[in-house]
Design a protein around this motif. Structure first.
Motif, PDB file in Angstrom:
ATOM      1  N   ALA A   9      44.172  27.208  35.874  1.00 44.92           N
ATOM      2  CA  ALA A   9      44.658  26.777  37.191  1.00 44.92           C
ATOM      3  C   ALA A   9      46.199  26.807  37.245  1.00 44.92           C
ATOM      4  O   ALA A   9      46.784  27.394  38.173  1.00 44.92           O
ATOM      5  CB  ALA A   9      44.133  25.377  37.511  1.00 44.92           C
TER       6      ALA A   9
ATOM      7  N   GLU B  88      53.025  22.295  29.086  1.00 49.21           N
ATOM      8  CA  GLU B  88      51.686  22.232  28.470  1.00 49.21           C
ATOM      9  C   GLU B  88      51.781  21.398  27.183  1.00 49.21           C
ATOM     10  O   GLU B  88      52.558  21.702  26.299  1.00 49.21           O
ATOM     11  CB  GLU B  88      51.189  23.652  28.172  1.00 49.21           C
ATOM     12  N   ARG B  89      50.946  20.366  27.123  1.00 50.10           N
ATOM     13  CA  ARG B  89      51.023  19.468  25.949  1.00 50.10           C
ATOM     14  C   ARG B  89      50.548  20.136  24.664  1.00 50.10           C
ATOM     15  O   ARG B  89      50.938  19.750  23.574  1.00 50.10           O
ATOM     16  CB  ARG B  89      50.213  18.208  26.198  1.00 50.10           C
TER      17      ARG B  89
ATOM     18  N   SER C  28      42.344  23.343  26.565  1.00 49.76           N
ATOM     19  CA  SER C  28      41.035  22.673  26.644  1.00 49.76           C
ATOM     20  C   SER C  28      39.958  23.522  25.973  1.00 49.76           C
ATOM     21  O   SER C  28      39.069  22.996  25.310  1.00 49.76           O
ATOM     22  CB  SER C  28      40.642  22.438  28.102  1.00 49.76           C
TER      23      SER C  28
ATOM     24  N   ARG D  90      35.924  21.984  23.188  1.00 47.99           N
ATOM     25  CA  ARG D  90      34.600  22.567  23.425  1.00 47.99           C
ATOM     26  C   ARG D  90      33.860  22.726  22.089  1.00 47.99           C
ATOM     27  O   ARG D  90      34.481  22.839  21.040  1.00 47.99           O
ATOM     28  CB  ARG D  90      34.732  23.946  24.088  1.00 47.99           C
TER      29      ARG D  90
ATOM     30  N   LEU E 243      29.092  29.768  31.345  1.00 44.39           N
ATOM     31  CA  LEU E 243      27.820  29.944  32.060  1.00 44.39           C
ATOM     32  C   LEU E 243      28.022  30.875  33.254  1.00 44.39           C
ATOM     33  O   LEU E 243      27.068  31.261  33.924  1.00 44.39           O
ATOM     34  CB  LEU E 243      27.234  28.581  32.473  1.00 44.39           C
ATOM     35  N   THR E 244      29.262  31.226  33.525  1.00 46.66           N
ATOM     36  CA  THR E 244      29.556  32.217  34.566  1.00 46.66           C
ATOM     37  C   THR E 244      29.634  33.605  33.915  1.00 46.66           C
ATOM     38  O   THR E 244      30.232  33.751  32.843  1.00 46.66           O
ATOM     39  CB  THR E 244      30.900  31.880  35.238  1.00 46.66           C
TER      40      THR E 244
ATOM     41  N   VAL F 178      53.679  15.833  29.354  1.00 45.13           N
ATOM     42  CA  VAL F 178      54.291  15.015  30.406  1.00 45.13           C
ATOM     43  C   VAL F 178      53.839  13.574  30.177  1.00 45.13           C
ATOM     44  O   VAL F 178      52.641  13.279  30.125  1.00 45.13           O
ATOM     45  CB  VAL F 178      53.854  15.504  31.803  1.00 45.13           C
TER      46      VAL F 178
ATOM     47  N   THR G  82      36.573  24.577  40.854  1.00 47.22           N
ATOM     48  CA  THR G  82      36.819  24.292  39.431  1.00 47.22           C
ATOM     49  C   THR G  82      36.467  25.468  38.538  1.00 47.22           C
ATOM     50  O   THR G  82      36.699  25.415  37.338  1.00 47.22           O
ATOM     51  CB  THR G  82      35.975  23.100  38.904  1.00 47.22           C
TER      52      THR G  82
ATOM     53  N   ILE H 252      36.569  29.416  37.117  1.00 44.98           N
ATOM     54  CA  ILE H 252      37.665  30.349  36.855  1.00 44.98           C
ATOM     55  C   ILE H 252      37.857  31.282  38.057  1.00 44.98           C
ATOM     56  O   ILE H 252      38.976  31.474  38.529  1.00 44.98           O
ATOM     57  CB  ILE H 252      37.382  31.144  35.547  1.00 44.98           C
TER      58      ILE H 252
END
Ligand SMILES: Cc1cc2nc3c(=O)[nH]c(=O)nc-3n(C[C@H](O)[C@H](O)[C@H](O)COP(=O)(O)OP(=O)(O)OC[C@H]3O[C@@H](n4cnc5c(N)ncnc54)[C@H](O)[C@@H]3O)c2cc1C
Length: 403
Positions: free
Chosen positions: A7, A26-27, A33, A38, A45-46, A93, A381, A383
């Protein structure tokens, strides 16, 4: 920009196209993620043909396949390189406050002043676990999908998987296949077949226009934003992983877990209704697909309409389970995720922890959000949903800067 998931990177590409000076904080690393949060066997699933970002799409040999985590990380990272996103990795942040006509963004290394901020820090930062998990006997190991990597990391013995969305059904299936007896607590869920009339069910959603429904056209937006993810898994065999498939594999189904009292888990008895509702909603969606297919005349290369058996209700429904007896050795909380805004010190978060926004335009001048459920469209949400949302939000942001 806060966050270098797909995003934040998509929004960054639109800012670059408009020559708007910006930085992406970006942390962790790009696609953090997918790298850190994961489990090992997860695939999207897409389908691959649906993996598309602005000017960047899957172009490999298997458009109907589903990406592994390594492939997703590669896909998003190559988009970041290709769009030359100005990402500052390992920069968390820690605070965002309103200052003069803009914002002060404090990170773990510096402070940045800016007129606009786009929050693209993700909708799934923290696993949601009910507070009564504290009452689970200490002999039972408790995990969330963030801790879980593979069945071999679980203790031997029975596993209670709480939740039957995409995460719950996928983990229940693979844990059961490892030889551990699995019980799944089923609450509200979204049932879908993997393929319908010979095509991926997500192809139907795409072509019939379901994904593109706008947030201001949705009847019950609050509900739509809280809907669990569909019971889908991406496997090379394109298998359907609904509750009937789990029952056939030998998994035990129980109702929603209501609480844990004196070491005993209490389950809701409303499983029959829950199944009927999910079956009905699936049926209606398939009707929508059929209507759309009819409206195309004979132009579509698809099979005849299909109907699927109702979800089978277990013959004897268990309403409680004594967790002290040793039959359950671990519990996996597949009970959803929520965003983490502890660093956000602008009064735009409601009492339930959700951002107050109108299609991504947050309730504070110059503040925007992306990547939240049904932010501007049903596909927000996912991609493939970010391109349209990011374009709209950055259009608004550019207008705001110009004023
Ligand atoms: C288990 C699971 C499976 C999914 N499967 C699919 C799928 O098959 N297909 C699909 O299209 N979508 C899928 N999604 C949904 C969605 O694509 C992902 O959630 C995706 O990661 C969201 O992208 P994002 O950029 O909005 O957020 P994220 O990818 O979470 O990116 C947010 C970034 O912000 C960073 N960040 C957070 N807080 C801070 C801070 N304070 N300072 C700096 N950086 C910060 C994070 O490190 C992260 O890199 C899935 C989601 C989950 C949870």
């Amino acid at each position: 920009m806060i966050g270098a998931g797909h995003a934040g990177l998509a929004a960054s590409s639109f800012l670059t196209a408009r020559a708007i000076d910006h930085v992406v904080l970006e942390r962790g690393e790009v696609a953090n993620s997918w790298r850190r949060e994961r489990w090992d066997s997860l695939r999207l699933l897409t389908p691959n043909w649906q993996s598309r970002l602005p000017g960047h799409a899957y172009d490999g040999p298997d458009p109907d396949g589903y990406m592994t985590m390594r492939e997703v990380i590669e896909f998003i990272s190559s988009f970041a390189s290709r769009s030359r996103a100005p990402v500052r990795t390992h920069t968390a942040v820690t605070s965002l406050v309103r200052r003069d006509d803009g914002y002060a963004v404090v990170t773990d290394s510096t402070e940045i002043r800016c007129r606009c901020v786009v929050i693209a820090s993700g909708a799934c930062n923290v696993p949601s676990v009910p507070s009564f998990s504290d009452a689970i006997p200490s002999s039972i190991e408790q995990l969330t999908p963030f801790d879980y990597r593979a069945p071999s990391h679980l203790p031997d013995g029975g596993v209670l998987v709480v939740g039957a969305s995409a995460t719950g059904v996928q983990l229940a299936h693979e844990i059961h296949a490892s030889g551990r007896p699995v019980t799944v607590c089923v609450g509200e869920h979204v049932r879908l077949p993997r393929t319908y009339r010979g095509r991926d069910v997500l192809w139907w959603m795409d072509r019939a226009g379901v994904w593109n429904q706008r947030y201001d056209e949705v009847d019950d937006l609050i509900r739509a934003r809280r809907l669990p993810s569909p019971q889908l898994v991406g496997t090379p065999e394109r298998t359907t992983l609904d509750l009937n498939a789990l029952t056939a594999a030998g998994v035990t189904l129980v109702g929603r877990i209501a609480t844990v009292r004196d070491g005993t888990a209490l389950f809701s008895g409303g499983l029959r209704n829950m199944f009927a509702l999910a079956d009905l909603k699936m049926q209606r969606l398939l009707d929508t697909f059929d209507e759309w297919a009819s409206s195309c005349g004979g132009a579509l290369d698809v099979g005849p309409p299909e109907r699927f058996p109702a979800t089978r209700v277990p013959e004897s429904l268990r309403l409680q389970l004594d967790l002290r007896r040793g039959a359950i050795r671990s519990i996996v909380w597949a009970t959803g995720f929520r965003p983490d805004y502890r660093w956000l010190h602008v009064p735009v978060v409601d009492e339930k922890g959700h951002l107050r926004h109108e299609g991504g335009v947050v309730d504070s001048p110059g503040l925007y959000a992306l990547g939240l459920p049904v932010l501007r469209r049903r596909k927000s949400t996912f991609i493939h949903g970010i391109e349209d949302d990011a374009r709209d939000v950055i259009d608004h942001l550019a207008g705001y800067l110009a004023r």
